[in-house]
Design a protein around this motif. Sequence first.
Motif, PDB file in Angstrom:
ATOM      1  N   THR A 181       0.509  -1.298  -0.158  1.00 22.16           N
ATOM      2  CA  THR A 181       0.205   0.083  -0.250  1.00 22.16           C
ATOM      3  C   THR A 181       0.947   0.767  -0.044  1.00 22.16           C
ATOM      4  OG1 THR A 181      -1.838  -1.097   1.412  1.00 22.16           O
ATOM      5  CG2 THR A 181      -1.835   1.377   1.369  1.00 22.16           C
ATOM      6  N   GLY A 182       0.667   1.974  -1.472  1.00 28.49           N
ATOM      7  CA  GLY A 182       0.973   3.053  -0.687  1.00 28.49           C
ATOM      8  C   GLY A 182       0.493   4.385  -0.685  1.00 28.49           C
ATOM      9  N   ARG A 183       0.439   6.246  -0.446  1.00 30.31           N
ATOM     10  CA  ARG A 183      -0.091   6.906  -0.200  1.00 30.31           C
ATOM     11  C   ARG A 183       0.720   8.361  -0.635  1.00 30.31           C
ATOM     12  NH1 ARG A 183      -3.711   3.619  -0.990  1.00 30.31           N
ATOM     13  NH2 ARG A 183      -4.631   2.717   0.513  1.00 30.31           N
ATOM     14  N   ASP A 184       0.509   9.281  -0.627  1.00 30.71           N
ATOM     15  CA  ASP A 184       1.145   9.753  -1.279  1.00 30.71           C
ATOM     16  C   ASP A 184      -0.090  11.254  -2.312  1.00 30.71           C
ATOM     17  OD1 ASP A 184       4.623  11.247  -1.881  1.00 30.71           O
ATOM     18  OD2 ASP A 184       2.738  12.351  -2.666  1.00 30.71           O
ATOM     19  N   LEU A 185       0.396  12.878  -1.697  1.00 29.41           N
ATOM     20  CA  LEU A 185      -0.743  13.934  -1.534  1.00 29.41           C
ATOM     21  C   LEU A 185      -0.522  14.428  -3.010  1.00 29.41           C
ATOM     22  CD1 LEU A 185      -1.706  16.385  -0.162  1.00 29.41           C
ATOM     23  CD2 LEU A 185       0.046  17.244   0.356  1.00 29.41           C
ATOM     24  N   HIS A 186       0.427  13.349  -3.899  1.00 29.67           N
ATOM     25  CA  HIS A 186       0.956  14.329  -5.249  1.00 29.67           C
ATOM     26  C   HIS A 186       0.647  13.678  -6.310  1.00 29.67           C
ATOM     27  CE1 HIS A 186       3.225  17.754  -2.902  1.00 29.67           C
ATOM     28  NE2 HIS A 186       3.611  16.295  -2.309  1.00 29.67           N
ATOM     29  N   ALA A 187      -0.709  13.988  -7.055  1.00 28.31           N
ATOM     30  CA  ALA A 187      -1.219  13.123  -7.944  1.00 28.31           C
ATOM     31  C   ALA A 187      -0.676  13.420  -9.226  1.00 28.31           C
ATOM     32  CB  ALA A 187      -2.717  13.862  -9.078  1.00 28.31           C
ATOM     33  N   ASP A 188       0.669  14.043  -9.545  1.00 32.72           N
ATOM     34  CA  ASP A 188       2.003  13.029 -10.318  1.00 32.72           C
ATOM     35  C   ASP A 188       2.640  12.647  -9.427  1.00 32.72           C
ATOM     36  OD1 ASP A 188       2.400  15.287  -8.829  1.00 32.72           O
ATOM     37  OD2 ASP A 188       4.100  16.761 -10.434  1.00 32.72           O
ATOM     38  N   THR A 189       3.128  12.347  -8.624  1.00 38.47           N
ATOM     39  CA  THR A 189       4.101  12.033  -8.112  1.00 38.47           C
ATOM     40  C   THR A 189       3.139  10.307  -8.016  1.00 38.47           C
ATOM     41  OG1 THR A 189       4.913  13.157  -6.654  1.00 38.47           O
ATOM     42  CG2 THR A 189       5.564  11.132  -5.837  1.00 38.47           C
ATOM     43  N   LEU A 190       1.884  10.097  -7.885  1.00 39.57           N
ATOM     44  CA  LEU A 190       1.681   8.544  -8.227  1.00 39.57           C
ATOM     45  C   LEU A 190       1.555   8.347  -9.720  1.00 39.57           C
ATOM     46  CD1 LEU A 190      -1.748   9.092  -5.608  1.00 39.57           C
ATOM     47  CD2 LEU A 190       0.384   8.083  -5.165  1.00 39.57           C
ATOM     48  N   GLN A 191       1.681   9.187 -10.201  1.00 45.15           N
ATOM     49  CA  GLN A 191       1.815   8.885 -11.916  1.00 45.15           C
ATOM     50  C   GLN A 191       2.812   7.799 -11.620  1.00 45.15           C
ATOM     51  OE1 GLN A 191       0.672  12.170 -14.386  1.00 45.15           O
ATOM     52  NE2 GLN A 191      -1.414  12.078 -13.499  1.00 45.15           N
ATOM     53  N   ILE A 192       4.163   8.703 -11.537  1.00 45.03           N
ATOM     54  CA  ILE A 192       5.125   7.445 -11.390  1.00 45.03           C
ATOM     55  C   ILE A 192       5.320   6.894 -10.802  1.00 45.03           C
ATOM     56  CG2 ILE A 192       7.552   8.146 -11.044  1.00 45.03           C
ATOM     57  CD1 ILE A 192       6.417  10.367 -13.140  1.00 45.03           C
ATOM     58  N   ALA A 193       4.765   6.791  -9.098  1.00 39.34           N
ATOM     59  CA  ALA A 193       4.608   5.364  -8.780  1.00 39.34           C
ATOM     60  C   ALA A 193       4.309   4.017 -10.040  1.00 39.34           C
ATOM     61  CB  ALA A 193       4.128   5.723  -7.369  1.00 39.34           C
ATOM     62  N   ARG A 194       2.993   4.735 -10.124  1.00 39.30           N
ATOM     63  CA  ARG A 194       1.622   3.355 -10.723  1.00 39.30           C
ATOM     64  C   ARG A 194       2.593   2.760 -11.874  1.00 39.30           C
ATOM     65  NH1 ARG A 194      -2.276   6.798  -9.684  1.00 39.30           N
ATOM     66  NH2 ARG A 194      -3.586   5.858  -8.101  1.00 39.30           N
ATOM     67  N   LEU A 195       3.466   3.606 -12.450  1.00 43.43           N
ATOM     68  CA  LEU A 195       4.187   3.158 -14.285  1.00 43.43           C
ATOM     69  C   LEU A 195       5.235   2.524 -13.349  1.00 43.43           C
ATOM     70  CD1 LEU A 195       4.994   6.433 -16.815  1.00 43.43           C
ATOM     71  CD2 LEU A 195       2.872   4.393 -16.317  1.00 43.43           C
ATOM     72  N   ASN A 196       6.343   3.215 -12.159  1.00 43.46           N
ATOM     73  CA  ASN A 196       7.492   2.357 -11.506  1.00 43.46           C
ATOM     74  C   ASN A 196       6.894   0.890 -11.081  1.00 43.46           C
ATOM     75  OD1 ASN A 196       9.889   1.874 -10.415  1.00 43.46           O
ATOM     76  ND2 ASN A 196       9.677   2.656  -8.515  1.00 43.46           N
ATOM     77  N   LEU A 197       5.898   1.042 -10.334  1.00 43.96           N
ATOM     78  CA  LEU A 197       5.265  -0.127  -9.808  1.00 43.96           C
ATOM     79  C   LEU A 197       4.774  -1.371 -11.259  1.00 43.96           C
ATOM     80  CD1 LEU A 197       3.662   0.328  -7.104  1.00 43.96           C
ATOM     81  CD2 LEU A 197       5.861  -0.440  -7.144  1.00 43.96           C
ATOM     82  N   ALA A 198       4.055  -0.385 -12.473  1.00 45.77           N
ATOM     83  CA  ALA A 198       3.688  -1.337 -13.486  1.00 45.77           C
ATOM     84  C   ALA A 198       4.654  -1.538 -14.330  1.00 45.77           C
ATOM     85  CB  ALA A 198       3.069  -0.622 -13.594  1.00 45.77           C
TER      86      ALA A 198
END
Length: 468
Positions: A181-198
Amino acid sequence: MSTQSACRIALGLIYVRNQAQNGFSRAEENQGEGGAGERPPWSWLVAQAAKSSPLGPHVRRCVRAWLMPAFGTEGREAVQDFVPHLPPTVDEQLRALVTEIDRADRVVELLEQCLDDLSAAQARGGHYFTSRDLVRLMVEAVAPQNGDRVLDPVCGSAGLLAEAERYVRERTGLQPNLMLTGRDLHADTLQIARLNLAARGIRADLGAPTDSLSRPVDDPYDIVMANPPFNLSDWSVDRPLGDDPRWAGTVPPRDNANHAWMLHIAHALGPQGRASVLMADGAATGLRPSEQRIRERLVREDLVECVIALPPGLFPHVRIPCCLWLLNRDKSPHRGWGSADRRKEVLFVNARSAYEITSGSRQRRLAADGADRILRTLAAWRGAPTEQGGAAARYGDESGWCTSMSTAAVATAGYVLLPVTHALEPADEHVAARERVEELKWELYDKFEESYALEQDLRRILDGLDEL
């Protein structure tokens, strides 16, 4: 094209290439030949890169089509914002990038380099990602086990979650069964996280942009890892409420989020939960009564397992020296931790000098042998083998490096948790003077940061007065 835009395009291309390698069906690929399919395959894009026609529109179309499923509920607008406009002037760079990614044997290394570059570009704005040397130390220090529930409440690029998956996979030889489970305040950072994991084939619950400090977590976790922003001021719109279960009578100061993060993470831990948290030195030494009470509570509840003083200058965007805190709900002997009973004890490790200079720059990083020494010290103190199937080493205090103290002794020391206060070097006037100068220099950098934060707060207050 800016560094940030270039890194985003590179991340998108790496994701497309990995998806093509990891089970993209041949039927769908054939559908995309010549660009007719809804999701043009990687082979089609490589063919376009070999032609002399403009490449930018093809790259945008391909990356955007593949990102739609990855971004899920964020929708088309989020994908359009993520993929920048690509003018004809960057066509040659795009051709080289597509060719390089297509030829690469280890795409993960390209991915990590891309994240490093993006972190450096974003560092001034506070959206940096944890470096790989620290990520490895933070994960191995808490040693996640297969089946664990793992949380990063300020996940950034999700590097800690990805490393937890790698750590378990390498030790079990199996596909890990981790609930990430990951949480972050910034939408653009979450986009990077999704790509990194995917791109790595890792599944995780990242959710929508969330301010983790706004409310307690709903469920307990086995492992929590976090690198929150240091000395974050005005972290709460309203004064923190005393009835919040995280605070339990020790309300953290509103003008500095360090202790709020510590209590938030401690509250998230299950019965045998462990946490690794990067914190500015001030969290271990703050003199304000509220800060002292929180440290006292953490020690009295026997939550503090270890505090490690890290080398100064590991973060190029901030001069504040920091420590790695390890929290633990259960320091008794048990599987996955060790055979030593360390209840009512705290380990202090002074790793200030365990750094090396990055080749071709003046940037510091945690030395590999320094990280290994920290992990060996932790393993010996816990009574755990350093290698699978090996025997546990015998722990002993080492002057200038580590010392184990009872919580009663920590209380006598005023609940100061800075390792350099307890793990002292042997008496040597020349060495002591040099190290004291170094320590004072970093303390002064810390004061500069605090002064800047106070100035910004004062400016906001004065601007508010003008509006009255």
